[in-house]
Design a protein around this motif. Sequence first.
Motif, PDB file in Angstrom:
ATOM      1  N   MET A  79      21.904 -18.949 144.748  1.00 24.00           N
ATOM      2  CA  MET A  79      23.082 -18.894 143.873  1.00 24.00           C
ATOM      3  C   MET A  79      23.769 -17.528 143.914  1.00 24.00           C
ATOM      4  O   MET A  79      24.910 -17.392 143.501  1.00 24.00           O
ATOM      5  N   TYR A  91      33.783 -14.781 145.291  1.00 23.82           N
ATOM      6  CA  TYR A  91      32.635 -15.040 144.409  1.00 23.82           C
ATOM      7  C   TYR A  91      32.644 -14.097 143.213  1.00 23.82           C
ATOM      8  O   TYR A  91      32.501 -14.510 142.057  1.00 23.82           O
ATOM      9  N   THR A 151      26.999 -21.666 143.281  1.00 23.79           N
ATOM     10  CA  THR A 151      26.626 -20.253 143.101  1.00 23.79           C
ATOM     11  C   THR A 151      26.760 -19.860 141.626  1.00 23.79           C
ATOM     12  O   THR A 151      27.180 -20.664 140.783  1.00 23.79           O
TER      13      THR A 151
END
Length: 201
Positions: A79, A91, A151
């Motif tokens: 993750m 991200y 994630t």
Amino acid sequence: MIRIYASGPSRSRRVLWACEEAGAAYEVVEMAWPPSTTTPEFLKINPAGTVPTMEDGPIRLTESMAICEYVSRKHGSDMVVEPTDPGYYEYLEFAQFGEATLTAAGAWARRFGPHSPGILADAREAFGRRIAVIERALSDGREFLTAGRFTLADLSVGWAVTRAPGWGLDDLLPPATRVYDDRLRGRPAYRRAYGLAPAAG
Ligand SMILES: N[C@@H](CCC(=O)N[C@@H](CS)C(=O)NCC(=O)O)C(=O)O
């Protein structure tokens, strides 16, 4: 063992969800609400009086996303996206956006909205604009926000998206975000974290 101080559907569910995704063993101390005033001894552990709070031996953390990252790293979960991985900044952006920007608007609606129609209208408008960022990302058909897999960015944003009905904001979820919401709710780890029966099929 990791100990999580938690309360109902609060951000502590984000952490239980992370533990379930990572396969971490944990114990839950379920707190009355609000944890600061109904359980004053809790302030010795976390002076802010907020949940989640985590203890693991000498480590004590009180930010849900910090706890999710701690649990993920401790258990070698994928993750986490590393700075050297492709797409790291996307991200990073979504992982911050979920808690700092999207959740904030939902929390205003829940906490202050009942006291003032004007504040509720402002919070709804803010949530509607902010969720448009997620809708734009998802409208290319991707399953998860970044890196081609589930994630911490999905835990951050996904907790706020799946919390929208509890805030009275689910009518503001746009179409691709609704599909994403269903996908997250079907995850076995999500269902375990929320004490729900496994998804049908
Ligand atoms: N940024 C923190 C926020 C923690 C927070 O505000 N938690 C709320 C529950 S969702 C809380 O405990 N509120 C109680 C209070 O403010 O007295 C996190 O992500 O953990």
